[in-house]
Design a protein around this motif. Sequence first.
Motif, PDB file in Angstrom:
ATOM      1  N   LEU A   1       0.841  -1.190   0.000  1.00 56.35           N
ATOM      2  CA  LEU A   1       0.000   0.000   0.000  1.00 56.35           C
ATOM      3  C   LEU A   1       0.879   1.245   0.000  1.00 56.35           C
ATOM      4  N   SER A   2       0.329   2.361  -0.411  1.00 55.54           N
ATOM      5  CA  SER A   2       1.139   3.575  -0.565  1.00 55.54           C
ATOM      6  C   SER A   2       1.769   4.006   0.748  1.00 55.54           C
ATOM      7  N   GLN A   3       1.041   3.898   1.874  1.00 57.46           N
ATOM      8  CA  GLN A   3       1.611   4.297   3.155  1.00 57.46           C
ATOM      9  C   GLN A   3       2.780   3.396   3.533  1.00 57.46           C
ATOM     10  N   GLN A   4       2.692   2.141   3.190  1.00 57.72           N
ATOM     11  CA  GLN A   4       3.809   1.236   3.468  1.00 57.72           C
ATOM     12  C   GLN A   4       5.063   1.666   2.704  1.00 57.72           C
ATOM     13  N   VAL A   5       4.879   2.087   1.456  1.00 52.36           N
ATOM     14  CA  VAL A   5       6.026   2.523   0.657  1.00 52.36           C
ATOM     15  C   VAL A   5       6.606   3.806   1.244  1.00 52.36           C
TER      16      VAL A   5
ATOM     17  N   PHE B   1       9.394   2.942  -8.126  1.00 53.17           N
ATOM     18  CA  PHE B   1      10.604   2.828  -7.316  1.00 53.17           C
ATOM     19  C   PHE B   1      10.365   2.188  -5.951  1.00 53.17           C
ATOM     20  N   ILE B   2      11.433   1.679  -5.407  1.00 50.30           N
ATOM     21  CA  ILE B   2      11.573   1.167  -4.041  1.00 50.30           C
ATOM     22  C   ILE B   2      10.694  -0.050  -3.795  1.00 50.30           C
ATOM     23  N   ALA B   3       9.365   0.107  -3.914  1.00 48.99           N
ATOM     24  CA  ALA B   3       8.451  -1.016  -3.739  1.00 48.99           C
ATOM     25  C   ALA B   3       7.228  -0.770  -4.614  1.00 48.99           C
ATOM     26  N   LEU B   4       6.668  -1.818  -5.162  1.00 48.71           N
ATOM     27  CA  LEU B   4       5.543  -1.688  -6.084  1.00 48.71           C
ATOM     28  C   LEU B   4       4.228  -1.545  -5.329  1.00 48.71           C
ATOM     29  N   LYS B   5       3.341  -0.727  -5.885  1.00 47.85           N
ATOM     30  CA  LYS B   5       2.062  -0.438  -5.259  1.00 47.85           C
ATOM     31  C   LYS B   5       0.978  -1.321  -5.863  1.00 47.85           C
TER      32      LYS B   5
ATOM     33  N   ILE C   1      13.148  -2.813   2.983  1.00 44.26           N
ATOM     34  CA  ILE C   1      11.863  -3.094   2.340  1.00 44.26           C
ATOM     35  C   ILE C   1      11.111  -4.171   3.116  1.00 44.26           C
ATOM     36  N   ASN C   2      11.859  -5.147   3.623  1.00 45.20           N
ATOM     37  CA  ASN C   2      11.239  -6.271   4.339  1.00 45.20           C
ATOM     38  C   ASN C   2      10.713  -5.895   5.722  1.00 45.20           C
ATOM     39  N   GLU C   3      10.953  -4.657   6.150  1.00 45.26           N
ATOM     40  CA  GLU C   3      10.342  -4.197   7.398  1.00 45.26           C
ATOM     41  C   GLU C   3       8.815  -4.128   7.280  1.00 45.26           C
ATOM     42  N   GLN C   4       8.337  -4.034   6.037  1.00 42.62           N
ATOM     43  CA  GLN C   4       6.902  -3.995   5.789  1.00 42.62           C
ATOM     44  C   GLN C   4       6.426  -5.348   5.251  1.00 42.62           C
ATOM     45  N   THR C   5       5.265  -5.791   5.705  1.00 43.56           N
ATOM     46  CA  THR C   5       4.668  -7.032   5.217  1.00 43.56           C
ATOM     47  C   THR C   5       3.851  -6.736   3.966  1.00 43.56           C
ATOM     48  N   PRO C   6       4.128  -7.401   2.863  1.00 47.25           N
ATOM     49  CA  PRO C   6       3.377  -7.115   1.629  1.00 47.25           C
ATOM     50  C   PRO C   6       1.878  -7.330   1.833  1.00 47.25           C
ATOM     51  N   ILE C   7       1.088  -6.478   1.203  1.00 46.93           N
ATOM     52  CA  ILE C   7      -0.368  -6.620   1.260  1.00 46.93           C
ATOM     53  C   ILE C   7      -0.840  -7.678   0.271  1.00 46.93           C
TER      54      ILE C   7
ATOM     55  N   THR D   1      -1.584 -14.629   2.346  1.00 52.83           N
ATOM     56  CA  THR D   1      -1.514 -13.316   1.724  1.00 52.83           C
ATOM     57  C   THR D   1      -2.309 -13.326   0.429  1.00 52.83           C
ATOM     58  N   ILE D   2      -3.009 -12.243   0.173  1.00 53.94           N
ATOM     59  CA  ILE D   2      -3.777 -12.129  -1.069  1.00 53.94           C
ATOM     60  C   ILE D   2      -2.836 -12.185  -2.266  1.00 53.94           C
ATOM     61  N   SER D   3      -3.283 -12.854  -3.321  1.00 56.70           N
ATOM     62  CA  SER D   3      -2.512 -12.957  -4.563  1.00 56.70           C
ATOM     63  C   SER D   3      -3.199 -12.149  -5.656  1.00 56.70           C
ATOM     64  N   ILE D   4      -2.421 -11.771  -6.656  1.00 59.18           N
ATOM     65  CA  ILE D   4      -2.962 -11.038  -7.794  1.00 59.18           C
ATOM     66  C   ILE D   4      -2.418 -11.645  -9.079  1.00 59.18           C
ATOM     67  N   CYS D   5      -3.273 -11.769 -10.071  1.00 57.61           N
ATOM     68  CA  CYS D   5      -2.873 -12.333 -11.355  1.00 57.61           C
ATOM     69  C   CYS D   5      -2.475 -11.198 -12.296  1.00 57.61           C
ATOM     70  N   PRO D   6      -1.222 -11.174 -12.749  1.00 53.13           N
ATOM     71  CA  PRO D   6      -0.767 -10.060 -13.589  1.00 53.13           C
ATOM     72  C   PRO D   6      -1.034 -10.262 -15.075  1.00 53.13           C
ATOM     73  N   TYR D   7      -1.635 -11.394 -15.443  1.00 57.99           N
ATOM     74  CA  TYR D   7      -1.869 -11.700 -16.850  1.00 57.99           C
ATOM     75  C   TYR D   7      -3.295 -11.353 -17.257  1.00 57.99           C
TER      76      TYR D   7
END
Length: 512
Positions: free
Chosen positions: A12-16, A189-193, A220-226, A431-437
């Motif tokens: 999420l943006s706040q995490q970045v 940059f840095i981490a993807l939203k 970067i790993n200080e934050q848990t990916p959404i 963790t929620i997954s997302i399909c990029p295709y």
Amino acid sequence: MPETKLPSELFLSQQVRDIDSSAINRHGIKGFSLMNKAAKFSFNILLERFPNCQKVTVLCGSGNNAGDGYIVAALAKAYGIACNVYFLSPPDKLVGDAQSAYQMCLAENVSCDHYSDKSLASETDNHIIVDALLGTGLNSPVRGLYADAIEAANKSTAPILAIDIPSGLNANTGSIMGTAIEADCTASFIALKLGLFTAEGQHYTGELYYDDLEVPAKIINEQTPIAHCLSLQKLLDQVSVRPRHFHKGNCGHTLIVGGDRGYGGAVLMAAEAALRCGSGLTSVITHQDHCSALLSRTPEVMVTSTENTQQVEQLLDAATVIVIGPGLGRSAWSEKLLQRVIKLDKPLVLDADALNILTNKQNWINSVDKENQGKRIYTPHPGEAARLLGHGSAGLIQQDRLHAITELSNKLGGHILLKGSGSLLASKGETISICPYGNPGMASGGMGDVLSGIIGSLVAQGFDEGFALRLATTLHARAADIAAKQSGERGLSACDLIPVVRSLLNKLNYEL
């Protein structure tokens, strides 16, 4: 799209922003150093994508996103490319690193003017617009001069490079905040939203490029990916070759239930998909009107009419997994079938009208015990999700797909696929997954029926429900990308995907 070097973790943006703050305030990385790296990466992408670029126009707002833009302008001028900046926030109000970036721009004698309804029509075929207006902090609809500038940029014939995120795109949800830049490419940059990948995000982002700006992974790993982006290659790496001694009994029995009068094609497509994805046995329970057509099309499939109650009960008992919903309809016939099936102690894939019937049958959902909840797979599109949640419209679901799938998971349990661009997948405790295709060619009837057959087939073959859902979703969407590349998006049909899915599942022929 084929596999890329993008990281799978989404935030999420706040995490970045927290990652950025930690890098600067706790780990001693200079903010202006990060800004310079972001600008240099963006400028290099500009040169890579548009090697014949002769003029660059940078649109700058306020804050650090504007700072990135001012440095890009300075780099372009130093490189020998004609460059000008239109600012929408007075540069004398910039502070800190953003002000330093503006001074760097002035030092290169870049023309900087206030934007006031100026036309951004291209003066040359090699004119590029750089979007450095709003960044990730947007939390209300774009209005006024900013909206005017975005609309003007979109109307221009010039390609657009967005810095970090297209202005106007919600970084968390992928929804449009009034209006948004339609970028040809985006440097992030840095981490993807998360918002870059779901809802309208992929359309407005264009081709996505990423750089971590040398921020150490431990920060970067200080934050848990959404959420995590799924990789078809990594999923297929977990699919082993069948032992030589396998027979059909080892490969499961997929039962498709549906096809009310007039809807026989849906169960046919689901059954054919299940068959071609490796189900040892595939059966269909449907309306008697469709039995002959199904047997003519796919003689390998066992078909019975709902009127043959004895055979119906035998198939329900014998099935490894049941897919219910394709062409099911909402008649009394349909409800009776669903009521019979939903009580069964075995994996179920619930799609289409099975979901619509459940909208008014909360007691049926509540009747599923916790042990069987983990065997349920629900595959709503946004409209079906809205009805299941009582939210009224697909538009409300699309405004915050992450929230919607979280609500669905809490209400239904089991495994959830929220279809749409950047399909989201949720399983309890994961963790929620997302399909990029996937691509717009999939906007045609029958796509969901084929997908449900693929899911059922994989469950029948012994893959656990969560993994089967992830693999089926990525196979289906990637097959659509391959088929669209071969013959175009318009006119893509659901059945076009089936042979491609089969080849992908067998790791043949195609670049992943």
